[in-house]
Design a protein around this motif. Structure first.
Motif, PDB file in Angstrom:
ATOM      1  N   UNK A 287       1.997   7.183 -12.510  1.00 23.42           N
ATOM      2  CA  UNK A 287       2.791   7.245 -11.272  1.00 23.42           C
ATOM      3  C   UNK A 287       2.670   8.576 -10.543  1.00 23.42           C
ATOM      4  N   UNK A 288       2.503   9.677 -11.279  1.00 29.91           N
ATOM      5  CA  UNK A 288       2.389  10.986 -10.633  1.00 29.91           C
ATOM      6  C   UNK A 288       1.108  11.114  -9.818  1.00 29.91           C
ATOM      7  N   UNK A 289       0.118  10.281 -10.124  1.00 28.44           N
ATOM      8  CA  UNK A 289      -1.189  10.380  -9.478  1.00 28.44           C
ATOM      9  C   UNK A 289      -1.370   9.351  -8.362  1.00 28.44           C
ATOM     10  N   UNK A 290      -0.286   8.750  -7.926  1.00 26.98           N
ATOM     11  CA  UNK A 290      -0.345   7.742  -6.864  1.00 26.98           C
ATOM     12  C   UNK A 290       0.652   8.124  -5.778  1.00 26.98           C
ATOM     13  N   UNK A 291       0.182   8.164  -4.530  1.00 31.26           N
ATOM     14  CA  UNK A 291       1.002   8.583  -3.389  1.00 31.26           C
ATOM     15  C   UNK A 291       0.933   7.551  -2.281  1.00 31.26           C
ATOM     16  N   UNK A 292       1.984   7.500  -1.480  1.00 26.90           N
ATOM     17  CA  UNK A 292       2.018   6.572  -0.350  1.00 26.90           C
ATOM     18  C   UNK A 292       1.006   6.992   0.709  1.00 26.90           C
ATOM     19  N   UNK A 293       0.289   6.002   1.250  1.00 24.86           N
ATOM     20  CA  UNK A 293      -0.710   6.263   2.275  1.00 24.86           C
ATOM     21  C   UNK A 293      -0.430   5.492   3.546  1.00 24.86           C
ATOM     22  N   UNK A 294      -1.358   5.585   4.471  1.00 20.13           N
ATOM     23  CA  UNK A 294      -1.264   4.810   5.717  1.00 20.13           C
ATOM     24  C   UNK A 294      -2.366   3.754   5.776  1.00 20.13           C
ATOM     25  N   UNK A 295      -3.587   4.077   5.335  1.00 21.85           N
ATOM     26  CA  UNK A 295      -4.654   3.073   5.295  1.00 21.85           C
ATOM     27  C   UNK A 295      -4.303   1.949   4.325  1.00 21.85           C
ATOM     28  N   UNK A 296      -3.771   2.346   3.176  1.00 27.53           N
ATOM     29  CA  UNK A 296      -3.279   1.432   2.156  1.00 27.53           C
ATOM     30  C   UNK A 296      -1.903   1.926   1.743  1.00 27.53           C
ATOM     31  N   UNK A 297      -1.089   1.002   1.263  1.00 32.47           N
ATOM     32  CA  UNK A 297       0.294   1.385   0.927  1.00 32.47           C
ATOM     33  C   UNK A 297       0.342   2.507  -0.102  1.00 32.47           C
ATOM     34  N   UNK A 298      -0.528   2.412  -1.122  1.00 37.48           N
ATOM     35  CA  UNK A 298      -0.537   3.400  -2.201  1.00 37.48           C
ATOM     36  C   UNK A 298      -1.969   3.783  -2.527  1.00 37.48           C
ATOM     37  N   UNK A 299      -2.203   5.068  -2.723  1.00 38.66           N
ATOM     38  CA  UNK A 299      -3.542   5.573  -2.988  1.00 38.66           C
ATOM     39  C   UNK A 299      -3.509   6.547  -4.163  1.00 38.66           C
ATOM     40  N   UNK A 300      -4.576   6.533  -4.934  1.00 34.70           N
ATOM     41  CA  UNK A 300      -4.688   7.346  -6.134  1.00 34.70           C
ATOM     42  C   UNK A 300      -5.308   8.701  -5.819  1.00 34.70           C
ATOM     43  N   UNK A 301      -4.888   9.719  -6.563  1.00 33.11           N
ATOM     44  CA  UNK A 301      -5.465  11.061  -6.418  1.00 33.11           C
ATOM     45  C   UNK A 301      -5.912  11.565  -7.798  1.00 33.11           C
TER      46      UNK A 301
ATOM     47  N   UNK B 274     -12.612  23.937  -3.905  1.00 32.55           N
ATOM     48  CA  UNK B 274     -11.884  23.428  -2.734  1.00 32.55           C
ATOM     49  C   UNK B 274     -12.298  21.999  -2.403  1.00 32.55           C
ATOM     50  N   UNK B 275     -11.289  21.187  -2.049  1.00 32.08           N
ATOM     51  CA  UNK B 275     -11.544  19.848  -1.540  1.00 32.08           C
ATOM     52  C   UNK B 275     -10.643  19.606  -0.327  1.00 32.08           C
ATOM     53  N   UNK B 276     -11.212  18.981   0.690  1.00 29.56           N
ATOM     54  CA  UNK B 276     -10.462  18.589   1.880  1.00 29.56           C
ATOM     55  C   UNK B 276     -10.209  17.097   1.776  1.00 29.56           C
ATOM     56  N   UNK B 277      -8.932  16.727   1.691  1.00 36.01           N
ATOM     57  CA  UNK B 277      -8.554  15.365   1.332  1.00 36.01           C
ATOM     58  C   UNK B 277      -7.647  14.725   2.379  1.00 36.01           C
ATOM     59  N   UNK B 278      -7.599  13.418   2.315  1.00 33.96           N
ATOM     60  CA  UNK B 278      -6.688  12.629   3.128  1.00 33.96           C
ATOM     61  C   UNK B 278      -5.237  13.053   2.871  1.00 33.96           C
ATOM     62  N   UNK B 279      -4.464  13.155   3.946  1.00 34.79           N
ATOM     63  CA  UNK B 279      -3.043  13.497   3.810  1.00 34.79           C
ATOM     64  C   UNK B 279      -2.266  12.261   3.362  1.00 34.79           C
ATOM     65  N   UNK B 280      -1.554  12.393   2.266  1.00 28.20           N
ATOM     66  CA  UNK B 280      -0.694  11.331   1.757  1.00 28.20           C
ATOM     67  C   UNK B 280       0.740  11.837   1.754  1.00 28.20           C
ATOM     68  N   UNK B 281       1.673  11.003   1.265  1.00 25.98           N
ATOM     69  CA  UNK B 281       3.067  11.435   1.350  1.00 25.98           C
ATOM     70  C   UNK B 281       3.796  11.247   0.023  1.00 25.98           C
ATOM     71  N   UNK B 282       4.690  10.281  -0.054  1.00 24.95           N
ATOM     72  CA  UNK B 282       5.648  10.189  -1.152  1.00 24.95           C
ATOM     73  C   UNK B 282       4.998   9.725  -2.456  1.00 24.95           C
ATOM     74  N   UNK B 283       5.258  10.395  -3.575  1.00 28.48           N
ATOM     75  CA  UNK B 283       4.691   9.939  -4.853  1.00 28.48           C
ATOM     76  C   UNK B 283       5.366   8.669  -5.365  1.00 28.48           C
ATOM     77  N   UNK B 284       4.620   7.911  -6.136  1.00 27.46           N
ATOM     78  CA  UNK B 284       5.130   6.660  -6.702  1.00 27.46           C
ATOM     79  C   UNK B 284       6.274   6.904  -7.683  1.00 27.46           C
ATOM     80  N   UNK B 285       6.399   8.116  -8.185  1.00 27.79           N
ATOM     81  CA  UNK B 285       7.511   8.441  -9.084  1.00 27.79           C
ATOM     82  C   UNK B 285       8.868   8.299  -8.404  1.00 27.79           C
ATOM     83  N   UNK B 286       8.887   8.260  -7.077  1.00 29.65           N
ATOM     84  CA  UNK B 286      10.154   8.098  -6.354  1.00 29.65           C
ATOM     85  C   UNK B 286      10.610   6.640  -6.306  1.00 29.65           C
TER      86      UNK B 286
END
Length: 287
Positions: A192-206, A100-112
């Motif tokens: 691209x599948x491993x990058x999602x839109x964030x709020x602290x930074x525009x795009x963040x890696x997972x 289990x990992x508790x992670x920052x909530x991100x949103x839209x993937x870069x694939x979009x």
């Protein structure tokens, strides 16, 4: 209790392993939520070997990521802590034994996003992730040295599936790639599948894999994962190189070597579409 998506249950990984973990997963999510005082607030998402559950604790929003316990969870937790939010999702807590990992909530993937935008974002992120790496991380140079000795025997076992000139080009660039003075941290699973839109930074890696050495290491994957959308492969290669501030010749050599490596691996496990992409990519960048 969560409901697991049918698509996740049909993932090839579960054909040969993980049946017990999969069966217990809904209860494991409930146990972890109780342990970390989390409330589930949305539908389950998933990758190929993990589920991600939107959760809340008080007024704070996170995602709970659950995957089979093991060394991979410990290694990923270490990688997330190493980058500590720089171009990377923040890790708030980890329970390695529970997977289990508790992670920052991100949103839209870069694939979009359109591919021309995506490769520019990935190039900038490649440079942003280039912090000093840990001394004990696996070196990209060591990966090349070990794997290069296997390429020709595997090519022969597979019945010479592509021209020997392609194999020779990968082997010719390997000695230079097996030497590096770079000590940067490198993400070894970057696309691209491993990058999602964030709020602290525009795009963040997972879901990072932490190596040390040449940041060009996964440029081939950046390209081949979206190659079907590229009308001019060289233009997208050049865009990524420019945004990341890379040496073009060394970047090209990394793409050739990594693509041939992946091509042979893909054929060995029965992939059909990716080897075709590998052929196109090597053809576009070969000298």
């Amino acid at each position: 209790m969560i409901e697991l998506p049918d698509e996740f249950l049909r993932m090839p990984r579960w054909w040969t392993e993980g049946a017990d973990w999969l069966r217990d997963l809904p209860e494991a999510v409930d146990r972890q939520c109780a342990r970390w005082q989390l409330e589930i607030v949305g539908a389950v998402a998933h990758g190929s070997n993990a589920v991600v559950v939107p959760v809340r604790r008080g007024g704070d929003e996170f995602v709970l990521r659950m995957s089979p316990p093991g060394a991979e969870v410990a290694e990923q937790s270490r990688a997330l802590r190493w980058w500590a939010g720089r171009g990377m999702a923040l890790l708030y807590d980890a329970d390695v034994e529970a997977g289990a990992m508790l992670l920052e909530r991100l949103s839209t993937p870069l694939t979009t996003r359109p591919v021309y935008e995506a490769v520019a974002v990935l190039g900038r992120l490649m440079r942003r992730l280039a912090v000093p790496g840990p001394d004990d991380a696996l070196s990209t140079a060591e990966i090349v040295a070990r794997r290069s000795a296997e390429l020709e025997p595997q090519w022969s076992r597979l019945g010479h599936p592509f021209p020997s000139a392609v194999l020779r080009e990968a082997l010719d660039v390997a000695p230079a790639l097996a030497r590096t003075s770079s000590t940067f941290a490198v993400n070894g699973d970057f696309h691209s599948d491993q990058v999602l839109a964030g709020t602290r930074e525009d795009w963040l890696t997972v879901d990072p894999v932490l190596y040390r050495g040449d940041i060009e290491f996964d440029l081939g994957r950046v390209l081949w994962t979206r190659l079907d959308e590229m009308t001019d492969i060289v233009r997208y290669f050049d865009s990524t190189v420019s945004e990341a501030g890379l040496d073009r010749d060394r970047a090209r050599d990394w793409v050739i070597w990594r693509t041939v490596d992946y091509w042979l691996w893909g054929l060995s496990v029965g992939l059909t579409e990716d080897p075709v992409r590998c052929a196109r990519l090597v053809s576009a960048l070969s000298r």
